[in-house]
Design an enzyme around this catalytic site. Structure first.
Site, PDB file in Angstrom:
ATOM      1  N   ALA A 158       3.357  27.069 -87.663  1.00  0.00           N
ATOM      2  CA  ALA A 158       1.930  27.353 -87.609  1.00  0.00           C
ATOM      3  C   ALA A 158       1.753  28.860 -87.482  1.00  0.00           C
ATOM      4  CB  ALA A 158       1.304  26.639 -86.418  1.00  0.00           C
ATOM      5  N   ALA A 183       8.675  31.186 -84.812  1.00  0.00           N
ATOM      6  CA  ALA A 183       8.718  32.242 -85.828  1.00  0.00           C
ATOM      7  C   ALA A 183       8.895  33.608 -85.175  1.00  0.00           C
ATOM      8  CB  ALA A 183       7.437  32.208 -86.656  1.00  0.00           C
ATOM      9  N   GLN A 192       0.454  30.725 -85.229  1.00  0.00           N
ATOM     10  CA  GLN A 192       0.835  31.258 -83.912  1.00  0.00           C
ATOM     11  C   GLN A 192       2.160  30.652 -83.431  1.00  0.00           C
ATOM     12  OE1 GLN A 192      -0.106  33.606 -81.775  1.00  0.00           O
ATOM     13  NE2 GLN A 192      -1.691  34.387 -83.144  1.00  0.00           N
ATOM     14  N   SER A 193       3.107  30.545 -84.328  1.00  0.00           N
ATOM     15  CA  SER A 193       4.393  29.926 -84.006  1.00  0.00           C
ATOM     16  C   SER A 193       5.237  30.768 -83.050  1.00  0.00           C
ATOM     17  CB  SER A 193       5.185  29.694 -85.298  1.00  0.00           C
ATOM     18  OG  SER A 193       6.522  29.352 -85.020  1.00  0.00           O
ATOM     19  N   ASN A 194       5.608  30.168 -81.918  1.00  0.00           N
ATOM     20  CA  ASN A 194       6.550  30.816 -80.999  1.00  0.00           C
ATOM     21  C   ASN A 194       7.934  30.908 -81.630  1.00  0.00           C
ATOM     22  OD1 ASN A 194       4.681  31.018 -78.765  1.00  0.00           O
ATOM     23  ND2 ASN A 194       4.961  28.835 -78.431  1.00  0.00           N
TER      24      ASN A 194
END
Length: 333
Positions: A73, A79, A75-77
């Site tokens: 997504a 990533a 706001q991917s942690n």
């Protein structure tokens, strides 16, 4: 011995602390609450994915990769930690983001994890909600190959048998820490999303013949879907470890009562829980994962799901950077 056969590089600050939360425990009048601080893994503000990346990045290095590709997504942690890991080892990083939330705010699109992704030099591509993410990553991989790069694809959340070794290792770490403190843990709770943390933990626990119940509080999927996903992941991981058959369907338990309107969408219960923890313990949880799981744990305590004299371990999987992307959606009063 379970893990020494697999390639690994050291990216995380391990072991992460295991802390007692006395004020929260007293406030809730329930069981003794401990937290496993996997927000303190250190890489790119920390989080659970760093454990997985120790094995995934090592595998990429063995395969002579020059670029890492991973989805998530916006706001991917995961990533954000992948982008930081790529910097640390000198690889390029390509992030493929899916628009999972409707009407995102300007903060959501540009702050928090996204800001850090750009700071780490990652290249970001955004695709529509419901896109075939595997196909989108293959497109990126083909572009990179045409430029002479060697791409390595990491699945969403780093959730495959290689990545899940990180949480097999975490289970070993938890047992070691609790044994050293003569601490009996009666329940382990955590946020369950892509499923790799839960599947790795259950494999590690069962490999050590531990009977501590593990509860994943889902942040997106229905209970049946989440449990099936985690079960399949855990079976694959146990086979990868050479321990086929140790995972039974009844070992996998998920609770999906605290998802709210959907993934990444704040709930009042999450908002209240996040503030409660911050003001009682000075600890930050995030709105998407740990905040909803904390709200679930608090609700279960109020429903007498646990005995008052039991010890609960909540695994803090990180995500603090995401708070800044949600500051205009939270009511902190």
């Amino acid at each position: 011995m379970l893990l020494s056969q697999f390639p690994r590089i050291h990216l995380a600050h391990l072991p992460t602390p295991l802390e007692f939360l006395p004020r929260l425990s007293k406030h809730l009048g329930g069981p003794n609450i401990y937290v496993k601080r996997d927000d303190c893994t250190g890489l790119g503000t920390g989080g659970n994915k760093t454990r997985k990346l120790e094995f995934l990045i090592a595998d990429a290095i063995e395969k002579k990769a020059t670029s890492i590709i991973t989805p998530g997504a916006i706001q991917s942690n995961h990533a954000r930690q992948t982008a930081a890991a790529a910097c640390k080892i000198g690889m390029k990083c390509e992030l493929v983001f899916e628009k999972r939330t409707d009407n995102p705010t300007e903060l959501y699109l540009n702050s928090g994890n996204v800001f850090l992704d750009y700071l780490f030099g990652a290249k970001i591509r955004v695709v529509d909600k419901g896109s075939d993410m595997e196909a989108e990553m293959q497109k990126v991989a083909e572009e990179l190959r045409n430029k002479g790069e060697v791409p390595y694809i990491i699945p969403v959340g780093g959730s495959n048998p290689v990545g899940e070794l990180g949480y097999v290792d975490c289970a070993l770490e938890i047992i070691k820490q609790t044994n050293e403190r003569d601490l009996v843990i009666h329940h382990i709770i955590h946020a369950s999303g892509s499923g790799g943390t839960q599947s790795g933990l259950i494999c590690g626990l069962k490999a050590m013949k531990s009977e501590i119940p593990l509860l994943g509080i889902s942040v997106s999927a229905l209970k049946s879907d989440q449990e099936e996903k985690v079960f399949n992941l855990a079976c694959n991981t146990s086979e990868y470890l050479g321990l086929s058959g140790i995972i039974k369907r009844e070992h996998i338990v998920a609770n999906s009562d605290y998802v709210g309107k959907g993934y990444g969408m704040p709930t009042k219960e999450m908002n209240d829980a996040l503030i409660m923890l911050a003001r009682l313990e000075g600890m930050l949880f995030d709105p998407v994962y740990t905040g909803k799981a904390l709200a679930g744990m608090i609700s279960l305590i109020s429903d007498n799901y646990f005995n008052n004299d039991e010890n609960i371990l909540f695994i803090h999987t990180g995500g603090t950077a995401g708070l800044f992307a949600y500051q205009d959606q939270l009511n902190i009063g």
